[in-house]
Write a protein that holds these residues in place. Structure first.
Motif, PDB file in Angstrom:
ATOM      1  N   THR A   1       0.843  -1.185   0.000  1.00  0.00           N
ATOM      2  CA  THR A   1       0.000   0.000   0.000  1.00  0.00           C
ATOM      3  C   THR A   1       0.878   1.235   0.000  1.00  0.00           C
ATOM      4  OG1 THR A   1      -0.141   0.181   2.414  1.00  0.00           O
ATOM      5  CG2 THR A   1      -1.799  -1.207   1.312  1.00  0.00           C
ATOM      6  N   PHE A   2       0.297   2.361  -0.383  1.00  0.00           N
ATOM      7  CA  PHE A   2       1.024   3.615  -0.471  1.00  0.00           C
ATOM      8  C   PHE A   2       0.176   4.711   0.160  1.00  0.00           C
ATOM      9  CE2 PHE A   2       2.494   0.858  -3.753  1.00  0.00           C
ATOM     10  CZ  PHE A   2       3.847   1.103  -3.869  1.00  0.00           C
ATOM     11  N   SER A   3       0.838   5.676   0.783  1.00  0.00           N
ATOM     12  CA  SER A   3       0.146   6.826   1.361  1.00  0.00           C
ATOM     13  C   SER A   3       0.489   8.061   0.554  1.00  0.00           C
ATOM     14  CB  SER A   3       0.578   7.039   2.811  1.00  0.00           C
ATOM     15  OG  SER A   3       0.237   5.931   3.604  1.00  0.00           O
ATOM     16  N   ALA A   4      -0.526   8.831   0.220  1.00  0.00           N
ATOM     17  CA  ALA A   4      -0.315  10.071  -0.522  1.00  0.00           C
ATOM     18  C   ALA A   4       0.370  11.085   0.380  1.00  0.00           C
ATOM     19  CB  ALA A   4      -1.648  10.621  -1.020  1.00  0.00           C
ATOM     20  N   THR A   5       1.247  11.911  -0.186  1.00  0.00           N
ATOM     21  CA  THR A   5       1.928  12.942   0.605  1.00  0.00           C
ATOM     22  C   THR A   5       1.058  14.168   0.811  1.00  0.00           C
ATOM     23  OG1 THR A   5       2.973  13.867  -1.367  1.00  0.00           O
ATOM     24  CG2 THR A   5       4.220  12.178  -0.143  1.00  0.00           C
ATOM     25  N   ALA A   6      -0.070  14.225   0.135  1.00  0.00           N
ATOM     26  CA  ALA A   6      -1.054  15.293   0.291  1.00  0.00           C
ATOM     27  C   ALA A   6      -2.401  14.685  -0.070  1.00  0.00           C
ATOM     28  CB  ALA A   6      -0.734  16.478  -0.626  1.00  0.00           C
ATOM     29  N   PHE A   7      -3.481  15.422   0.095  1.00  0.00           N
ATOM     30  CA  PHE A   7      -4.783  14.878  -0.266  1.00  0.00           C
ATOM     31  C   PHE A   7      -4.901  14.819  -1.782  1.00  0.00           C
ATOM     32  CE2 PHE A   7      -9.119  15.413  -1.722  1.00  0.00           C
ATOM     33  CZ  PHE A   7      -9.688  14.281  -1.160  1.00  0.00           C
ATOM     34  N   TYR A   8      -5.068  13.612  -2.290  1.00  0.00           N
ATOM     35  CA  TYR A   8      -5.296  13.397  -3.712  1.00  0.00           C
ATOM     36  C   TYR A   8      -6.531  12.522  -3.853  1.00  0.00           C
ATOM     37  CZ  TYR A   8      -0.258  14.392  -3.996  1.00  0.00           C
ATOM     38  OH  TYR A   8       0.982  14.935  -3.881  1.00  0.00           O
ATOM     39  N   PRO A   9      -7.296  12.698  -4.913  1.00  0.00           N
ATOM     40  CA  PRO A   9      -8.432  11.806  -5.132  1.00  0.00           C
ATOM     41  C   PRO A   9      -7.990  10.440  -5.679  1.00  0.00           C
ATOM     42  CG  PRO A   9      -8.358  13.454  -6.864  1.00  0.00           C
ATOM     43  CD  PRO A   9      -7.277  13.806  -5.867  1.00  0.00           C
ATOM     44  N   GLU A  10      -6.717  10.282  -6.027  1.00  0.00           N
ATOM     45  CA  GLU A  10      -6.208   9.026  -6.545  1.00  0.00           C
ATOM     46  C   GLU A  10      -5.577   8.208  -5.413  1.00  0.00           C
ATOM     47  OE1 GLU A  10      -6.126  12.037  -9.733  1.00  0.00           O
ATOM     48  OE2 GLU A  10      -5.100  11.979  -7.821  1.00  0.00           O
ATOM     49  N   THR A  11      -5.570   6.888  -5.611  1.00  0.00           N
ATOM     50  CA  THR A  11      -4.868   5.989  -4.703  1.00  0.00           C
ATOM     51  C   THR A  11      -3.864   5.184  -5.517  1.00  0.00           C
ATOM     52  OG1 THR A  11      -6.516   4.235  -4.988  1.00  0.00           O
ATOM     53  CG2 THR A  11      -6.849   5.780  -3.142  1.00  0.00           C
ATOM     54  N   LEU A  12      -2.811   4.718  -4.860  1.00  0.00           N
ATOM     55  CA  LEU A  12      -1.800   3.878  -5.499  1.00  0.00           C
ATOM     56  C   LEU A  12      -1.685   2.610  -4.680  1.00  0.00           C
ATOM     57  CD1 LEU A  12       0.356   3.805  -7.814  1.00  0.00           C
ATOM     58  CD2 LEU A  12       1.994   4.631  -6.105  1.00  0.00           C
ATOM     59  N   ALA A  13      -1.684   1.461  -5.359  1.00  0.00           N
ATOM     60  CA  ALA A  13      -1.563   0.169  -4.681  1.00  0.00           C
ATOM     61  C   ALA A  13      -0.771  -0.783  -5.559  1.00  0.00           C
ATOM     62  CB  ALA A  13      -2.946  -0.415  -4.393  1.00  0.00           C
ATOM     63  N   ALA A  14      -0.093  -1.738  -4.917  1.00  0.00           N
ATOM     64  CA  ALA A  14       0.654  -2.757  -5.652  1.00  0.00           C
ATOM     65  C   ALA A  14      -0.270  -3.917  -5.993  1.00  0.00           C
ATOM     66  CB  ALA A  14       1.828  -3.252  -4.813  1.00  0.00           C
ATOM     67  N   ASN A  15      -0.096  -4.461  -7.186  1.00  0.00           N
ATOM     68  CA  ASN A  15      -0.779  -5.677  -7.602  1.00  0.00           C
ATOM     69  C   ASN A  15       0.329  -6.638  -7.999  1.00  0.00           C
ATOM     70  OD1 ASN A  15      -2.286  -7.721  -8.691  1.00  0.00           O
ATOM     71  ND2 ASN A  15      -3.323  -6.481 -10.214  1.00  0.00           N
ATOM     72  N   GLY A  16       0.952  -7.260  -6.980  1.00  0.00           N
ATOM     73  CA  GLY A  16       2.132  -8.088  -7.190  1.00  0.00           C
ATOM     74  C   GLY A  16       1.924  -9.235  -8.156  1.00  0.00           C
ATOM     75  N   GLY A  17       0.737  -9.844  -8.141  1.00  0.00           N
ATOM     76  CA  GLY A  17       0.467 -10.964  -9.036  1.00  0.00           C
ATOM     77  C   GLY A  17       0.580 -10.572 -10.502  1.00  0.00           C
ATOM     78  N   ALA A  18       0.260  -9.335 -10.804  1.00  0.00           N
ATOM     79  CA  ALA A  18       0.337  -8.845 -12.180  1.00  0.00           C
ATOM     80  C   ALA A  18       1.581  -7.996 -12.412  1.00  0.00           C
ATOM     81  CB  ALA A  18      -0.912  -8.029 -12.514  1.00  0.00           C
ATOM     82  N   GLN A  19       2.456  -7.902 -11.405  1.00  0.00           N
ATOM     83  CA  GLN A  19       3.683  -7.104 -11.488  1.00  0.00           C
ATOM     84  C   GLN A  19       3.384  -5.669 -11.901  1.00  0.00           C
ATOM     85  OE1 GLN A  19       5.880  -9.813 -14.175  1.00  0.00           O
ATOM     86  NE2 GLN A  19       7.313 -10.037 -12.477  1.00  0.00           N
ATOM     87  N   GLU A  20       2.439  -5.044 -11.175  1.00  0.00           N
ATOM     88  CA  GLU A  20       2.073  -3.680 -11.530  1.00  0.00           C
ATOM     89  C   GLU A  20       1.712  -2.841 -10.314  1.00  0.00           C
ATOM     90  OE1 GLU A  20      -1.033  -4.618 -14.326  1.00  0.00           O
ATOM     91  OE2 GLU A  20      -2.551  -4.748 -12.763  1.00  0.00           O
ATOM     92  N   LEU A  21       1.786  -1.536 -10.513  1.00  0.00           N
ATOM     93  CA  LEU A  21       1.293  -0.550  -9.565  1.00  0.00           C
ATOM     94  C   LEU A  21       0.029   0.031 -10.170  1.00  0.00           C
ATOM     95  CD1 LEU A  21       4.646   1.297  -8.769  1.00  0.00           C
ATOM     96  CD2 LEU A  21       3.443  -0.343  -7.310  1.00  0.00           C
ATOM     97  N   LEU A  22      -1.034   0.131  -9.383  1.00  0.00           N
ATOM     98  CA  LEU A  22      -2.317   0.607  -9.888  1.00  0.00           C
ATOM     99  C   LEU A  22      -2.666   1.957  -9.292  1.00  0.00           C
ATOM    100  CD1 LEU A  22      -4.374  -2.707  -9.575  1.00  0.00           C
ATOM    101  CD2 LEU A  22      -3.397  -1.717 -11.647  1.00  0.00           C
ATOM    102  N   LEU A  23      -2.852   2.931 -10.153  1.00  0.00           N
ATOM    103  CA  LEU A  23      -3.308   4.258  -9.755  1.00  0.00           C
ATOM    104  C   LEU A  23      -4.787   4.326 -10.129  1.00  0.00           C
ATOM    105  CD1 LEU A  23      -2.390   7.167  -8.777  1.00  0.00           C
ATOM    106  CD2 LEU A  23      -2.334   7.736 -11.215  1.00  0.00           C
ATOM    107  N   THR A  24      -5.646   4.596  -9.137  1.00  0.00           N
ATOM    108  CA  THR A  24      -7.082   4.648  -9.369  1.00  0.00           C
ATOM    109  C   THR A  24      -7.610   6.000  -8.925  1.00  0.00           C
ATOM    110  OG1 THR A  24      -7.217   2.271  -8.917  1.00  0.00           O
ATOM    111  CG2 THR A  24      -9.285   3.494  -8.881  1.00  0.00           C
ATOM    112  N   ASP A  25      -8.437   6.634  -9.763  1.00  0.00           N
ATOM    113  CA  ASP A  25      -9.013   7.919  -9.362  1.00  0.00           C
ATOM    114  C   ASP A  25     -10.432   7.719  -8.837  1.00  0.00           C
ATOM    115  OD1 ASP A  25     -10.791   7.883 -11.550  1.00  0.00           O
ATOM    116  OD2 ASP A  25      -9.706   9.407 -12.669  1.00  0.00           O
ATOM    117  N   ASN A  26     -11.022   8.791  -8.349  1.00  0.00           N
ATOM    118  CA  ASN A  26     -12.333   8.695  -7.719  1.00  0.00           C
ATOM    119  C   ASN A  26     -13.478   8.498  -8.719  1.00  0.00           C
ATOM    120  OD1 ASN A  26     -12.144  11.254  -8.751  1.00  0.00           O
ATOM    121  ND2 ASN A  26     -12.880  12.299  -6.908  1.00  0.00           N
ATOM    122  N   ARG A  27     -13.197   8.530 -10.004  1.00  0.00           N
ATOM    123  CA  ARG A  27     -14.208   8.263 -11.033  1.00  0.00           C
ATOM    124  C   ARG A  27     -14.164   6.808 -11.502  1.00  0.00           C
ATOM    125  NH1 ARG A  27     -11.589  13.096 -13.005  1.00  0.00           N
ATOM    126  NH2 ARG A  27     -10.467  11.595 -14.264  1.00  0.00           N
TER     127      ARG A  27
END
Length: 169
Positions: free
Chosen positions: A62-88
């Motif tokens: 998991t990752f913590s934003a350094t400021a308030f952002y509507p996006e989140t960042l998370a690891a998806n290790g099984g797919a070898q990727e980082l996922l950025l998701t917005d509030n839409r």
């Protein structure tokens, strides 16, 4: 948040160099997103040439934003990727640190589930450069596929530079 996927790009001009990890020397991508590891446990998400978000790696996927952002960042290790998701519901997948393509955009999915998948070269002058972008969308019962192919000069003074982009649908 980010603008999703587009094919905008411009020439920086002959003899000019810009940080263009995708297209090669003298090309400036418009809104191609990437993740950069700042080396301090902080990841920076860029869109085009400017930073848009910073996240601190919590060490557990998991990752913590350094400021308030509507996006989140998370690891998806099984797919070898980082996922950025917005509030839409738009989602950007980036290659994670277990791959040689770390930080490069792997795919983009909008809230309607239209998807763009990117492929990078694995040999020769196109190594690590974008060689194909495939966008699939649905309109009613029709599936529409656009394939953008990126070709690079193979030899001479322009070797490794973008030669042409072809659209097939």
């Amino acid at each position: 948040g980010g603008s999703g996927w587009n094919q905008q790009r411009s020439s920086a001009g002959t003899g000019m160099t810009v940080d263009n990890w995708t297209y090669g020397p003298e090309w400036n991508p418009g809104s191609v997103m990437q993740v950069v590891d700042e080396g301090t446990g902080t990841y920076r998400v860029h869109e085009g040439t400017g930073p848009i978000r910073r996240f601190i790696d919590n060490g557990n996927g998991t990752f913590s934003a350094t400021a308030f952002y509507p996006e989140t960042l998370a690891a998806n290790g099984g797919a070898q990727e980082l996922l950025l998701t917005d509030n839409r519901g738009s989602q950007w997948a980036f290659h994670d640190a277990t791959t040689s393509l770390f930080g490069k955009l792997k795919s983009f999915k909008d809230p309607a589930q239209n998807t763009t998948s990117l492929t990078y070269g694995t040999s020769g002058v196109s190594t690590g450069k974008l060689v194909q972008a495939v966008t699939t969308s649905t309109s009613g019962s029709d599936t529409i596929t656009e394939t953008w192919t990126y070709d690079y000069w193979l030899t001479g003074g322009s070797a490794g530079r973008l030669e042409k982009v072809t659209l097939k649908w």
